[in-house]
Design an enzyme around this catalytic site. Structure first.
Site, PDB file in Angstrom:
ATOM      1  N   TYR A  24      12.900  -4.313  -8.499  1.00 38.46           N
ATOM      2  CA  TYR A  24      11.958  -3.665  -9.424  1.00 38.46           C
ATOM      3  C   TYR A  24      12.168  -4.042 -10.889  1.00 38.46           C
ATOM      4  O   TYR A  24      11.377  -3.641 -11.738  1.00 38.46           O
ATOM      5  CB  TYR A  24      12.033  -2.140  -9.252  1.00 38.46           C
ATOM      6  CG  TYR A  24      11.606  -1.701  -7.862  1.00 38.46           C
ATOM      7  CD1 TYR A  24      10.278  -1.826  -7.462  1.00 38.46           C
ATOM      8  CD2 TYR A  24      12.530  -1.206  -6.944  1.00 38.46           C
ATOM      9  CE1 TYR A  24       9.872  -1.449  -6.187  1.00 38.46           C
ATOM     10  CE2 TYR A  24      12.140  -0.827  -5.666  1.00 38.46           C
ATOM     11  CZ  TYR A  24      10.810  -0.954  -5.298  1.00 38.46           C
ATOM     12  OH  TYR A  24      10.415  -0.589  -4.028  1.00 38.46           O
ATOM     13  N   ASN A  75       0.082   2.811  -9.777  1.00 41.70           N
ATOM     14  CA  ASN A  75       1.140   2.331  -8.899  1.00 41.70           C
ATOM     15  C   ASN A  75       1.473   3.517  -7.996  1.00 41.70           C
ATOM     16  O   ASN A  75       2.231   4.405  -8.389  1.00 41.70           O
ATOM     17  CB  ASN A  75       2.374   1.868  -9.670  1.00 41.70           C
ATOM     18  CG  ASN A  75       3.422   1.299  -8.715  1.00 41.70           C
ATOM     19  OD1 ASN A  75       3.325   1.471  -7.493  1.00 41.70           O
ATOM     20  ND2 ASN A  75       4.429   0.638  -9.252  1.00 41.70           N
ATOM     21  N   ASP A  88      -8.261   9.666  -0.220  1.00 43.93           N
ATOM     22  CA  ASP A  88      -9.460  10.507  -0.347  1.00 43.93           C
ATOM     23  C   ASP A  88      -9.706  10.909  -1.800  1.00 43.93           C
ATOM     24  O   ASP A  88     -10.857  10.943  -2.257  1.00 43.93           O
ATOM     25  CB  ASP A  88      -9.323  11.760   0.536  1.00 43.93           C
ATOM     26  CG  ASP A  88      -9.466  11.445   2.021  1.00 43.93           C
ATOM     27  OD1 ASP A  88      -9.941  10.343   2.355  1.00 43.93           O
ATOM     28  OD2 ASP A  88      -9.085  12.304   2.844  1.00 43.93           O
ATOM     29  N   HIS A 101       1.644  -3.177  -8.417  1.00 43.56           N
ATOM     30  CA  HIS A 101       2.993  -3.045  -7.864  1.00 43.56           C
ATOM     31  C   HIS A 101       3.902  -3.977  -8.630  1.00 43.56           C
ATOM     32  O   HIS A 101       3.511  -5.111  -8.958  1.00 43.56           O
ATOM     33  CB  HIS A 101       3.028  -3.428  -6.386  1.00 43.56           C
ATOM     34  CG  HIS A 101       2.283  -2.478  -5.519  1.00 43.56           C
ATOM     35  ND1 HIS A 101       2.758  -1.226  -5.215  1.00 43.56           N
ATOM     36  CD2 HIS A 101       1.094  -2.589  -4.914  1.00 43.56           C
ATOM     37  CE1 HIS A 101       1.882  -0.607  -4.442  1.00 43.56           C
ATOM     38  NE2 HIS A 101       0.848  -1.408  -4.248  1.00 43.56           N
ATOM     39  N   LEU A 102       5.111  -3.522  -8.885  1.00 45.87           N
ATOM     40  CA  LEU A 102       6.107  -4.384  -9.526  1.00 45.87           C
ATOM     41  C   LEU A 102       6.524  -5.504  -8.592  1.00 45.87           C
ATOM     42  O   LEU A 102       6.618  -6.665  -8.982  1.00 45.87           O
ATOM     43  CB  LEU A 102       7.333  -3.542  -9.915  1.00 45.87           C
ATOM     44  CG  LEU A 102       7.055  -2.484 -10.979  1.00 45.87           C
ATOM     45  CD1 LEU A 102       7.994  -1.299 -10.806  1.00 45.87           C
ATOM     46  CD2 LEU A 102       7.183  -3.070 -12.363  1.00 45.87           C
ATOM     47  N   SER A 103       6.800  -5.133  -7.340  1.00 42.86           N
ATOM     48  CA  SER A 103       7.285  -6.107  -6.360  1.00 42.86           C
ATOM     49  C   SER A 103       6.105  -6.698  -5.592  1.00 42.86           C
ATOM     50  O   SER A 103       4.996  -6.135  -5.605  1.00 42.86           O
ATOM     51  CB  SER A 103       8.263  -5.429  -5.397  1.00 42.86           C
ATOM     52  OG  SER A 103       7.590  -4.445  -4.626  1.00 42.86           O
ATOM     53  N   ARG A 112       5.287  -2.075   4.195  1.00 43.25           N
ATOM     54  CA  ARG A 112       4.730  -2.123   2.830  1.00 43.25           C
ATOM     55  C   ARG A 112       3.480  -3.009   2.757  1.00 43.25           C
ATOM     56  O   ARG A 112       2.827  -3.102   1.726  1.00 43.25           O
ATOM     57  CB  ARG A 112       5.767  -2.657   1.841  1.00 43.25           C
ATOM     58  CG  ARG A 112       6.936  -1.735   1.664  1.00 43.25           C
ATOM     59  CD  ARG A 112       7.920  -2.276   0.641  1.00 43.25           C
ATOM     60  NE  ARG A 112       9.235  -1.727   0.893  1.00 43.25           N
ATOM     61  CZ  ARG A 112       9.644  -0.536   0.471  1.00 43.25           C
ATOM     62  NH1 ARG A 112       8.854   0.219  -0.269  1.00 43.25           N
ATOM     63  NH2 ARG A 112      10.851  -0.095   0.772  1.00 43.25           N
TER      64      ARG A 112
HETATM   65  C1  DHK Z   1       7.029   0.706  -5.611  1.00 41.83           C
HETATM   66  C2  DHK Z   1       7.564   1.473  -4.626  1.00 41.83           C
HETATM   67  O1  DHK Z   1       8.241   2.570  -4.919  1.00 41.83           O
HETATM   68  C3  DHK Z   1       7.472   1.071  -3.202  1.00 41.83           C
HETATM   69  O2  DHK Z   1       7.390   2.196  -2.350  1.00 41.83           O
HETATM   70  C4  DHK Z   1       6.322   0.144  -2.929  1.00 41.83           C
HETATM   71  C5  DHK Z   1       6.151  -0.451  -5.336  1.00 41.83           C
HETATM   72  C6  DHK Z   1       6.300  -0.993  -3.934  1.00 41.83           C
HETATM   73  C7  DHK Z   1       6.251  -1.495  -6.432  1.00 41.83           C
HETATM   74  O3  DHK Z   1       6.563  -2.648  -6.153  1.00 41.83           O
HETATM   75  O4  DHK Z   1       5.981  -1.169  -7.593  1.00 41.83           O
HETATM   76  O5  DHK Z   1       6.426  -0.355  -1.617  1.00 41.83           O
END
Ligand code: DHK
Length: 152
Positions: A24, A75, A88, A101-103, A112
Site C-alpha cells: 500500500y 476506495n 446498492d 485502489h492503491l494496489s 480481490r
Molecule cells: C485496499 C484494501 O484495503 C483492500 O481490501 C483491497 C485496496 C485493495 C487498495 O489497494 O487500495 O483489496
C-alpha cells in the site's frame, strides 16, 4: 452546481503508512488527503474527504454524497469485494463515480479480483499507489464539469 468532490475511504485505510507498506506504500491517509485537496483546488473544486471502518457509516457517507457531491471518488477497500449494501447505496448516485485502489487488485488474491463497485463506476484506477487517488480526483473533476454542463 456543487463544487465539492467527495472522496470516501473504507476500512483499514486509516492505517496507511504502516499497513503492509510493500503493497500500500508509505503515504499516510493524511498525505493522500492533502494531495487530493491540492489537486482538486487546481481544478476549482473543494473536497470532502472521509474514512470509516464501518460498513453502515460508509453507506451514510454515500448518502451524503448523493445529496451534495459534484462527483465521488471511492476506495471501498475490503467492502468493494463483499458489500451488496454498498453497491446498492452507490446506485443512488446521479453524479460521476470513480473507484480507486492503491494496489493492483487484479494481480493479487482471487477474492480481490471481483469488485461490486466497478460496474457502477465511470472508471477504475488501480495499482498506482497514491497516484491512483490523484488521477481519480483529476477524472472526477473533469467528469463533474462535463456532467454539470449537460444538466444546464
Ligand atoms: C485496499 C484494501 O484495503 C483492500 O481490501 C483491497 C485496496 C485493495 C487498495 O489497494 O487500495 O483489496
Amino acid at each position: 452546481m456543487s463544487t465539492c468532490i467527495f472522496i470516501l475511504n473504507g476500512p483499514n485505510l486509516n492505517r496507511l503508512g504502516s499497513r503492509e507498506p510493500a503493497i500500500y506504500g508509505h503515504h499516510t491517509l493524511a498525505d493522500i488527503r492533502a494531495m487530493c485537496e491540492q489537486r482538486a483546488q487546481a481544478h476549482g473544486f473543494a473536497i470532502d474527504f472521509r474514512q470509516t471502518n464501518h460498513e453502515g457509516e460508509l453507506i451514510e457517507h454515500v448518502h451524503t454524497a448523493v445529496d451534495a457531491a459534484a462527483a465521488t471518488v471511492i476506495n471501498p477497500a475490503g467492502y468493494g469485494h463483499t458489500s451488496i449494501a454498498l453497491h446498492d447505496a452507490l446506485k443512488l448516485l446521479t453524479t460521476p463515480l470513480i473507484e480507486v485502489h492503491l494496489s493492483n487488485t487484479a494481480a493479487r488474491d482471487d477474492f480481490r479480483a471481483r469488485s461490486l463497485v466497478a460496474p457502477l463506476a465511470h472508471g477504475v484506477i488501480s495499482g498506482l499507489g497514491a497516484m491512483s487517488y490523484g488521477l481519480g480526483v483529476d477524472a472526477a473533476c473533469a467528469l463533474a464539469s462535463a456532467h454539470a454542463s449537460k444538466e444546464e
